[in-house]
Design an enzyme around this catalytic site. Structure first.
Site, mmCIF file in Angstrom:
data_model
loop_
_atom_site.group_PDB
_atom_site.id
_atom_site.type_symbol
_atom_site.label_atom_id
_atom_site.label_comp_id
_atom_site.label_asym_id
_atom_site.label_seq_id
_atom_site.Cartn_x
_atom_site.Cartn_y
_atom_site.Cartn_z
ATOM 1 N N GLY A 40 40.943 9.478 73.187
ATOM 2 C CA GLY A 40 41.447 8.971 71.913
ATOM 3 C C GLY A 40 40.479 9.400 70.828
ATOM 4 O O GLY A 40 39.266 9.217 70.963
ATOM 5 N N LYS A 41 41.019 9.999 69.768
ATOM 6 C CA LYS A 41 40.122 10.579 68.756
ATOM 7 C C LYS A 41 39.215 9.533 68.121
ATOM 8 O O LYS A 41 38.027 9.778 67.890
ATOM 9 C CB LYS A 41 40.946 11.303 67.695
ATOM 10 C CG LYS A 41 41.648 12.533 68.255
ATOM 11 C CD LYS A 41 42.440 13.275 67.219
ATOM 12 C CE LYS A 41 43.329 14.340 67.864
ATOM 13 N NZ LYS A 41 42.608 15.330 68.656
ATOM 14 N N GLU A 145 45.751 9.134 64.570
ATOM 15 C CA GLU A 145 46.406 8.681 65.811
ATOM 16 C C GLU A 145 46.841 7.219 65.718
ATOM 17 O O GLU A 145 47.159 6.604 66.716
ATOM 18 C CB GLU A 145 45.502 8.902 67.029
ATOM 19 C CG GLU A 145 45.606 10.329 67.555
ATOM 20 C CD GLU A 145 44.759 10.605 68.776
ATOM 21 O OE1 GLU A 145 44.988 11.658 69.403
ATOM 22 O OE2 GLU A 145 43.849 9.814 69.106
ATOM 23 N N GLY A 229 35.351 26.149 64.504
ATOM 24 C CA GLY A 229 35.050 26.440 65.910
ATOM 25 C C GLY A 229 33.716 27.160 66.035
ATOM 26 O O GLY A 229 32.694 26.713 65.498
ATOM 27 N N GLY A 232 31.395 27.721 62.982
ATOM 28 C CA GLY A 232 30.703 26.647 62.262
ATOM 29 C C GLY A 232 31.651 25.826 61.421
ATOM 30 O O GLY A 232 32.740 25.480 61.856
ATOM 31 N N GLY A 260 35.998 18.492 67.831
ATOM 32 C CA GLY A 260 36.199 17.972 66.475
ATOM 33 C C GLY A 260 35.734 16.523 66.382
ATOM 34 O O GLY A 260 35.183 16.087 65.357
ATOM 35 N N ASP A 261 35.954 15.763 67.445
ATOM 36 C CA ASP A 261 35.504 14.362 67.461
ATOM 37 C C ASP A 261 33.980 14.295 67.454
ATOM 38 O O ASP A 261 33.390 13.440 66.779
ATOM 39 C CB ASP A 261 36.044 13.646 68.701
ATOM 40 C CG ASP A 261 37.559 13.633 68.739
ATOM 41 O OD1 ASP A 261 38.183 13.689 67.661
ATOM 42 O OD2 ASP A 261 38.127 13.570 69.840
ATOM 43 N N ARG A 294 30.073 20.741 77.930
ATOM 44 C CA ARG A 294 30.274 19.706 78.952
ATOM 45 C C ARG A 294 31.749 19.368 79.118
ATOM 46 O O ARG A 294 32.533 19.548 78.190
ATOM 47 C CB ARG A 294 29.530 18.433 78.527
ATOM 48 C CG ARG A 294 28.066 18.674 78.384
ATOM 49 C CD ARG A 294 27.392 17.481 77.790
ATOM 50 N NE ARG A 294 25.969 17.733 77.706
ATOM 51 C CZ ARG A 294 25.104 16.969 77.092
ATOM 52 N NH1 ARG A 294 25.517 15.878 76.488
ATOM 53 N NH2 ARG A 294 23.838 17.284 77.073
HETATM 54 O O1 RIB Z 1 40.359 15.098 70.214
HETATM 55 C C1 RIB Z 1 40.522 14.982 71.589
HETATM 56 C C2 RIB Z 1 41.335 13.775 71.921
HETATM 57 O O2 RIB Z 1 42.631 13.930 71.430
HETATM 58 C C3 RIB Z 1 41.466 13.518 73.397
HETATM 59 O O3 RIB Z 1 40.468 12.671 73.878
HETATM 60 C C4 RIB Z 1 42.857 12.923 73.527
HETATM 61 O O4 RIB Z 1 42.814 11.589 73.889
HETATM 62 C C5 RIB Z 1 43.506 13.112 72.178
HETATM 63 O O5 RIB Z 1 43.636 11.925 71.515
#
Ligand code: RIB
Length: 315
Positions: A40-41, A145, A229, A232, A260-261, A294
């Site tokens: 989840g973002k 989301e 990406g 940069g 991105g997260d 990772r």
């Molecule tokens: O940004 C990656 C995330 O997008 C994943 O963890 C997935 O859950 C989606 O929400």
């Protein structure tokens, strides 16, 4: 004194498969590996921010909703382990959502289907009830989301309280985002795909990214950080300056899911610490650079000592 990063966003369980190619409709394909983990973002960004802050005077609060089920337990265990304050997370009767993540074993790229589930029942009125916490934050961070009106209410409360806002417009919206929403972003952080969808412009080269960033500034965002990406991030500020902050090579890319997260979480922590904008973007790029080496999303987020080591590496 303690500063807070408050993240309003989603939690879902990630169900990830590594494979050599996508299956066709009607085909069953043997994959290489399978993993179930927290995703989840919103939650990923909260974990990235929390791991990035060790030793600093920042705390991370997360606001969301989960179901009363095994994935909800996975969520709460994840936040506890990361030291995240989850007192603004509620539990409901709807099931916690899930994301199917398909990973290209050769390139590490991904394709994702997400069903947000429980967190998608969060309403603007419930965000109103957390106005005091949002108004007391040092940085407010959110994504797409959750229902748009819920996201917008959080941004409005933060803006009215003078709290810097980060809007990560992900996943890429299927319909144009309301200008009112973009205008509430002090920092808008699309990737290339999201910037192309938001502007209707191609975003493949850095020059195209600059044009798209200018269009997003014209739509009302105060600053645009367009992540590129392996190239940069492009930082576009309202004074017309455009700066490309290079990516960090922390090793072979295993999986780009959640990069991105990682960027957004690291960037938010750095801003909350009071780092200048370009330093904060550099910090976010280093966070993302490690995460792509990772597997997994939340589990791939680096700790502060790893980010600091990469930032001070002499090449
Ligand atoms: O940004 C990656 C995330 O997008 C994943 O963890 C997935 O859950 C989606 O929400």
């Amino acid at each position: 004194m303690s500063n807070n990063v408050l993240v309003l966003g989603s939690f879902v369980a990630d169900v990830a498969f590594r494979m050599t190619r996508l299956p066709a409709w009607g085909e069953t394909l043997m994959g290489e590996t399978f993993a179930l983990g927290p995703g989840g973002k919103g939650s990923n960004q909260a974990v990235a921010a929390a791991r990035a802050l060790a030793g600093s005077n920042v705390k991370v609060q997360f606001m969301s909703r989960v179901g009363d089920d095994a994935f909800g337990t996975l969520a709460r265990d994840t936040w506890k382990a990361a030291g995240i304050d989850a007192s603004l997370v509620t539990t409901c009767t709807a099931a916690t959502g899930a994301a199917a993540i398909l990973i290209d074993a050769a390139k590490g790229e991904n394709a994702i289907i997400v069903v947000p589930g429980a967190c998608f029942t969060l309403t603007p009125a419930e965000v109103d009830a957390a106005a005091a916490e949002i108004g007391a934050a040092s940085v407010f961070l959110t994504q797409l989301e959750l229902p748009l009106d819920t996201v917008e209410r959080g941004l409005q409360i933060a803006r009215n309280a003078g709290v810097p806002t980060i809007l990560n417009p992900a996943p890429a919206p299927a319909t144009p985002l309301p200008a009112s929403l973009i205008a509430l972003a002090d920092y808008l952080t699309p990737n290339e795909t999201e910037a192309a969808l938001l502007t209707g412009m191609p975003v493949e080269t850095v020059e195209q990214a600059k044009l798209a960033a200018a269009a997003l500034l014209a739509s009302g965002a105060r600053n645009v950080i367009l992540t590129l990406g392996a190239r940069g991030a492009l930082v576009a500020t309202s004074d017309g300056r455009m700066t490309v902050v290079p990516a960090f090579d922390a090793g072979p890319v295993l999986e780009t899911t959640g990069a991105g997260d990682a960027f957004c979480g690291g960037f938010a922590t750095a801003l909350a610490e009071g780092q200048p904008l370009l330093d904060a973007v550099r910090f976010g790029c280093a966070t993302a650079g490690i995460s792509v080496t990772r597997a997994g999303t939340a589990p791939s987020m680096p700790h502060r000592h790893e980010i600091d080591k990469l930032l001070t590496r002499i090449v």
